[in-house]
Design an enzyme around this catalytic site. Structure first.
Site, PDB file in Angstrom:
ATOM      1  N   TYR A  69      -0.427   1.033  -3.066  1.00  0.00           N
ATOM      2  CA  TYR A  69      -1.292   1.958  -2.927  1.00  0.00           C
ATOM      3  C   TYR A  69      -1.899   2.138  -1.580  1.00  0.00           C
ATOM      4  O   TYR A  69      -2.783   1.192  -1.154  1.00  0.00           O
ATOM      5  CB  TYR A  69      -2.258   1.735  -4.119  1.00  0.00           C
ATOM      6  CG  TYR A  69      -2.995   2.930  -4.282  1.00  0.00           C
ATOM      7  CD1 TYR A  69      -2.925   4.191  -3.645  1.00  0.00           C
ATOM      8  CD2 TYR A  69      -4.339   3.038  -5.398  1.00  0.00           C
ATOM      9  CE1 TYR A  69      -3.850   5.317  -3.955  1.00  0.00           C
ATOM     10  CE2 TYR A  69      -4.723   4.201  -5.673  1.00  0.00           C
ATOM     11  CZ  TYR A  69      -4.736   5.349  -4.921  1.00  0.00           C
ATOM     12  OH  TYR A  69      -5.522   6.318  -5.209  1.00  0.00           O
ATOM     13  N   LYS A 116       2.463   4.813  -2.972  1.00  0.00           N
ATOM     14  CA  LYS A 116       1.418   5.706  -3.343  1.00  0.00           C
ATOM     15  C   LYS A 116       0.532   6.279  -2.502  1.00  0.00           C
ATOM     16  O   LYS A 116      -0.420   5.140  -2.108  1.00  0.00           O
ATOM     17  CB  LYS A 116       0.793   5.477  -4.649  1.00  0.00           C
ATOM     18  CG  LYS A 116      -0.095   6.326  -5.171  1.00  0.00           C
ATOM     19  CD  LYS A 116      -0.567   5.557  -6.721  1.00  0.00           C
ATOM     20  CE  LYS A 116      -1.614   6.819  -7.477  1.00  0.00           C
ATOM     21  NZ  LYS A 116      -2.974   6.577  -7.443  1.00  0.00           N
TER      22      LYS A 116
END
Length: 334
Positions: free
Chosen positions: A133, A158
């Site tokens: 992330y 992400k």
């Protein structure tokens, strides 16, 4: 674990006496599954990962694995300092999770190369596929993104930064690297209300996105996703103007509303998932009232779109068919 489609990030429900309400959580998960997401990302940002104790985390992940029962992948959040992130990763694996989302390291900022070291340190703890992330203090550069390809279990990134130019550089660097895993490596749009940037991200090859709206208004989230997939620009613009932009304007009024307002929306939808934990604050009553009006406005716009589609013999954008288990009007995969 390269995911395609709409991604669900369920909320974590708390009782008034500050326990996790696993019964409400199971119902919430079933409602999410009815929307046919590509995967459930549990105990992540919307699920208040940072507010969970270790035992609570295990309960949340294990409950999700039990309820989902193999219908879609269950990806569990993990994070904190490197050693703590490894412990959460091991707990997720022991609880039956199918993958991991590695949140930024706690507090400490480092270089992109240092971030790759952190990712490798956590990834080596389990055999689970891991998505990195990128947000806050976890920022990759093109060389670091390519270096992730050498960590066998890292399957994607992400993005929560929202810098489309920088993301284009990462995607291009990976796809043109010549690495044997380059084509299969995944990129996800993980901005708080990703619908606002879906079209920009799709233009650079990032077509999957997380949807907080799916947690409280799955009919609108599905309708928007189907409109994007079908290339229905009129429906996309209408839903942006009538629902998403007003919702984001309200969300941006108070830090932490990316979670608190979503919980308020779930309550408006008939499922009380309790309060948020500190340092977040619950949505103010007047803001909940505004949210109810925004939802009504969005659904009115959706009804108008579907009426027009019916008159013109076009495919409807309504997501209700998916929620009821009926096939989509246009046969599109969700």
């Amino acid at each position: 674990m390269r995911l395609h489609g709409l991604l669900s990030f369920p909320l974590t429900p708390f009782t008034p006496d500050d326990k996790i309400d696993l019964a409400a959580y199971a119902e919430h998960l079933e409602r999410q599954l009815a929307a046919a997401p590509a995967a459930l990302f549990v105990a992540c940002g919307t699920g208040e990962f940072t507010a969970l104790g270790p035992e609570e985390y295990r309960d949340v992940v294990a409950t999700a694995v039990r309820v989902v029962d193999g219908r879609v992948p269950v990806v569990a959040g993990c994070g904190g300092g490197p050693r703590l992130a490894r412990e959460f990763a091991l707990a997720a694996a022991a609880s039956g999770a199918d993958g991991l989302l590695l949140l930024p390291p706690y507090l400490v900022a480092g270089t992109p190369g240092g971030l790759v070291r952190h990712v490798r340190y956590v990834a080596e703890a389990t055999a689970l596929p891991l998505v990195v992330y990128q947000r806050a203090n976890a920022v990759l550069d093109p060389a670091a993104a390519v270096a992730l390809l050498d960590i066998p279990t890292v399957t994607g990134v992400k993005d929560g930064l929202g810098d489309v130019d920088a993301m284009l550089r990462l995607v291009t660097a990976v796809r043109t690297s010549g690495h044997p895993r380059a084509a299969a490596f995944g990129f996800l749009n993980g901005l708080p209300t990703a619908e606002l940037t879906v079209q920009a991200y799709r233009a650079i090859g990032v077509d999957s996105y997380s949807s907080a709206v799916l947690c409280f208004a799955p009919d609108l989230a599905l309708a928007f996703h189907r409109a994007v997939e079908r290339g229905d620009e009129h429906a996309v613009r209408t839903l942006l103007a009538e629902f998403y932009l007003p919702f984001v304007a309200l969300r941006d009024l108070v830090p932490g509303y990316a979670v608190a307002l979503v919980k308020a929306g779930a309550r408006l939808g008939g499922l009380d998932l309790g309060p948020v934990r500190p340092p977040l604050v619950d949505a103010a009553p007047e803001h909940v009232e505004q949210l109810a009006g925004i939802l009504a406005r969005g659904r009115a716009a959706l009804a108008t779109l579907n009426e027009a589609a019916a008159v013109n013999g076009a495919a409807a954008v309504d997501g209700a068919a998916a929620l009821s288990g009926a096939p989509a009007a246009d046969g599109a995969a969700r």
